[in-house]
Enzyme design. Structure first.
Site, PDB file in Angstrom:
ATOM      1  N   GLY A   1     -13.519  -3.678   0.783  1.00 21.17           N
ATOM      2  CA  GLY A   1     -14.638  -3.011   0.673  1.00 21.17           C
ATOM      3  C   GLY A   1     -14.726  -1.782  -0.376  1.00 21.17           C
TER       4      GLY A   1
ATOM      5  N   GLY B   1     -10.149  -8.803  -1.058  1.00 23.39           N
ATOM      6  CA  GLY B   1      -8.354  -8.976  -0.209  1.00 23.39           C
ATOM      7  C   GLY B   1      -8.744  -9.716  -0.802  1.00 23.39           C
TER       8      GLY B   1
ATOM      9  NE  ARG C   1      -4.477  -1.487   1.622  1.00 20.38           N
ATOM     10  CZ  ARG C   1      -4.920  -2.211   2.765  1.00 20.38           C
ATOM     11  NH1 ARG C   1      -4.868  -2.461   3.974  1.00 20.38           N
ATOM     12  NH2 ARG C   1      -6.281  -2.324   2.057  1.00 20.38           N
TER      13      ARG C   1
ATOM     14  CE  LYS D   1     -21.056 -15.754   7.167  1.00 22.03           C
ATOM     15  NZ  LYS D   1     -21.181 -15.199   9.059  1.00 22.03           N
TER      16      LYS D   1
END
Ligand code: ADP
Ligand code: MG
Length: 396
Positions: free
Chosen positions: A376, A353, A38, A200
């Site tokens: 996200g 991720g 990053r 999920k």
């Protein structure tokens, strides 16, 4: 289109203080940054500003400190890593909301760099507090947002500050993220194939709904597939199934028709352990006591073929429990197929991720068109939701 860093006149940069929101939320162990991806991703923006004589003031969050300053989440290890990568000293601002910090930024030489302490040490950060944003705004003469990974949060250092400190423009990483994700979503070369996996469906329903009208196919793997299997009335053994989402899965299947491609078979085991006995079975042959931990080889081949034939591929979520070999097989097959598709001229984008980690593990990151730095944020972007950190920037 948002106003970009390159749109600024050289005179608006030279000698000025650029307040740059970066995403330096890096993993740290024993006071050392263990993965500087990053930080590296923000270097083009930092270099561009330094080369043009700006004084560069960086702000970032790090982790999730619960209440106020916590040395475990200090930016100081990042200061040292950034100095190493830049080959130049970096001034640490221990309290970036203070008058002393604003004074320190005015003392920076042209091309000098400063990094503030963790923005989440201030309770006002996550409340998007305008008073805190005023303090941050005092650190710069203009604002650059290069923190795509934080753009889905309306925080003082990402949203409120951009409404105060003008001009407010996008940095290079931000532009690259918006270009690749935006092109994929709005102008995809066809066929446009989405590959979705992960644990999920509850976290991915909005994504599936948003992608369905845009894509030619959704290839679905991961534990999510088991919820669909159960919704079809199949035995799923001890697989991870979201019982409360069965109706939703049925509705999605009805709506999606042929576009939704489910695995034809599963790699199953009785225990999630390396070396446990595994079997590849058809999806209607999962016995009680066994769980699906990966897609089966036939599904791998079918998915790989669709991916290699695509013009655009967007991938979010692993196909299996890739952390525990041999259940990484399906995920690696998708990663390799995406690399092959890229080589053949397709645009390939990875958001999420865990999928990005799987691709890095396979050494294929450089062979993908774009691996998003924001899990996200990329998810929300692909869901068609506006990102507050982007919305607050100036229009071009
Ligand atoms: P991403 O971070 O790429 O968006 P997610 O966080 O949604 O992905 O899901 C990743 C997790 O899903 C991984 O930890 C992986 O082990 C888990 N997973 C994938 N397939 C299965 C499965 N069949 N059973 C249990 N967990 C699974
Ligand atoms: Mg994840």
């Amino acid at each position: 289109m948002k106003r970009t860093l390159e749109s600024l006149d050289p005179a608006a940069i030279e000698g000025k203080r650029a307040l740059v929101r970066v995403d330096f939320n890096c993993p740290i162990k024993d006071g050392v940054v263990t993965d500087a991806t990053r930080i590296r991703a923000a270097l083009p923006t930092i270099k561009y500003l330094r080369d043009r004589g700006a004084r560069v003031v960086l702000l970032s969050h790090l982790g999730r400190p619960k209440s106020g300053p916590d040395p475990r989440y200090s930016m100081q290890p990042v200061v040292r890593e950034l100095e190493r990568l830049l080959g130049a000293p970096v001034v640490f601002l221990p309290d970036p909301a203070s008058e002393a910090a604003a004074t320190a930024t005015r003392r920076l030489p042209r091309g000098g760099v400063a990094l503030g302490e963790n923005t989440r040490f201030y309770p006002g950060e996550e409340r998007n507090d305008p008073a805190l944003a005023e303090r941050f705004a005092a650190l710069g003469d203009f604002y650059v947002n290069d923190a795509f990974g934080s753009a889905h949060r309306a925080h003082a250092s990402t949203e409120a500050v951009a409404r105060i400190l003008k001009p407010a423009v996008s940095g290079f990483l931000m532009q690259q993220e918006l270009r690749y994700l935006g092109e994929a979503l709005h102008h995809p070369a066809r066929p446009f194939v989405a590959v979705l996996g992960g644990a999920k469906i509850s976290g991915k329903i909005d994504l599936i709904e948003a992608l369905l009208p845009r894509v030619d196919a959704i290839l679905l793997g991961g534990a999510m597939a088991c919820t669909f299997f159960r919704a079809m009335g199949l035995e799923t053994g001890t697989s991870l199934v979201e019982e409360d989402r069965l109706d939703m899965a049925r509705q999605l299947m009805a709506k999606a028709g042929d576009k939704l491609v489910l695995p034809g078979g599963a790699v199953i085991a009785q225990r999630l352990e390396p070396g446990a006995e595994t079997r590849a079975v058809r999806r209607d042959a999962i016995p009680p006591g066994w769980a699906m931990y990966d897609i089966d080889p036939a599904t791998e081949h079918a998915f790989a073929e669709r991916i290699r034939g695509a013009g655009t591929v967007v991938w979010n979520g692993p196909m299996g429990v890739f952390e525990t070999p041999p259940f990484d097989h399906g995920t690696l097959a998708v990663a390799h197929a995406m690399a092959a598709a890229t080589a053949g001229g397709a645009t390939t984008v990875i958001g999420g991720g865990d999928s990005a980690a799987a691709v890095a593990q396979a050494g294929l990151t450089d062979r993908i068109s774009h691996v998003s730095t924001g899990g996200g944020a990329s998810l929300e972007f692909l869901e068609g939701k506006p990102l507050p950190g982007v919305a607050a920037l100036d229009e071009a």
